[in-house]
Design an enzyme around this catalytic site. Structure first.
Site, PDB file in Angstrom:
ATOM      1  CE  LYS A 111      32.142  38.828  41.365  1.00 45.07           C
ATOM      2  NZ  LYS A 111      33.342  39.345  41.772  1.00 45.07           N
ATOM      3  CE  LYS A 161      32.335  38.308  37.064  1.00 41.58           C
ATOM      4  NZ  LYS A 161      33.552  38.587  37.607  1.00 41.58           N
TER       5      LYS A 161
END
Length: 325
Positions: free
Chosen positions: A196, A249
């Protein structure tokens, strides 16, 4: 011309049926995970200004949303909670009657077969907007793990099928796996936000979830967008700690990372088509600059082609309709 030798690649592009026959990458409805923002209160269906077509929904409005999701054939949803009250440790995240817990129970009562993925983080619930415990202006790693494990267990108790921790604290998968196992939820899988990045593409989500940090930023725990090899180290740690899925992500600016993770690890890889990616396309489509259907399908196909097995996307309902045409 008769003596020229060259390959005729266009033979396999000669018609729509021919192109479909040799197509390498396919997007299926079962690939899609639809995020839903649930809020406390009554009779709330508030469109998120920076995410056209996406709403904050109170529990009494959730049935209509789920009726549509199920009718479209979408089998998985990802729940984010937006509480009315917040505190320093984000206690609403692990309260037995927290908004995600109550939404989970309600959905399971209506549609027990739906896969419910619970986002497991503290930022929507803390008054400072960070994903962990704060002391002297610093985000503390280890004290945050206990709260994340408590949150995961409360979500599992409410009926969540998958726990999806998104906080990027070191050791978060190990702590959650231990907490779930000790509570008797050893069969509940963890869909880790393994990779992330500290991305500018999250802006509209923070409008939706009210999770903008009240000071500083998240760069001490989310990854530097310039780094590639670090992503493999992060994912490797989560695999060793017991992750069952690996999320990358954002996705569009990180398709190379999706491919790296897919090549390196034998686990399902999940692309998160994040809010900023969604809103950019929506804004361009509303201005008539792009054809929304064509560009969305091309975008999500690129995520599949890069190696993702599943895609979390705010376009899920639209894509389900287009795939059924």
């Amino acid at each position: 011309m008769k003596d020229m030798q060259f390959k005729r690649h266009r033979r396999l592009r000669s018609s729509a049926n021919m192109r479909a026959l040799v197509r390498e990458t396919h997007l299926h409805i079962d690939d899609l995970i639809y995020p839903i923002f649930v809020v406390e209160g009554e009779n709330i269906k508030k469109e998120i200004s920076s995410m056209p077509g996406i709403y904050n929904l109170s529990l009494d409005q959730l049935k209509g949303e789920m009726d549509e999701v199920v009718a479209l054939g979408i089998k998985s949803v990802l729940l984010f909670g937006v509480p009315n009250e917040k505190d320093a440790e984000g206690s609403g995240a692990f309260h037995n009657h927290g908004i995600v817990q109550e939404a989970t129970r309600l959905i399971k009562k209506m549609y027990p077969e739906i896969i419910i993925i619970a986002d497991t983080c503290l930022c929507e619930y803390t008054d400072h907007g960070h994903c962990g415990v704060i002391a002297d202006g610093k985000i503390l790693n280890d004290p945050s793990l206990d709260l994340l494990a408590k949150t995961a267990v409360s979500q599992a108790e409410a009926g969540a099928d998958i726990i999806a921790p998104s906080n990027m604290m070191d050791g978060f998968v190990a702590a959650i796996r231990k907490g779930l196992d000790e509570a008797g939820y050893e069969d509940i899988p963890i869909m880790s936000y393994a990779v992330k990045y500290a991305s500018a593409f999250y802006g509209p989500f923070r409008d939706a979830a009210g999770s903008t940090p009240q000071f500083g930023d998240r760069k001490t725990y989310q990854m530097d967008p310039a780094n590639r090899l670090e992503a493999l180290r992060e994912a490797e740690s989560d695999v060793e700690e017991g992750a069952d899925f690996l999320i990358v992500k954002p996705t569009l600016s990180y398709l190379d990372i999706v491919r790296d993770v897919k090549n390196e690890f034998n686990l399902p890889v999940v692309a998160y088509n994040v809010s900023g990616e969604y809103s950019l396309i929506k804004a361009a489509a509303q201005n008539g600059w792009v054809d929304e259907k064509t560009i969305v399908l091309e975008t999500l196909t690129s995520m599949k082609r890069a190696g993702s097995d599943l895609i979390i996307t705010y376009f899920a309902k639209d894509v389900a309709k287009w795939l059924a045409e």
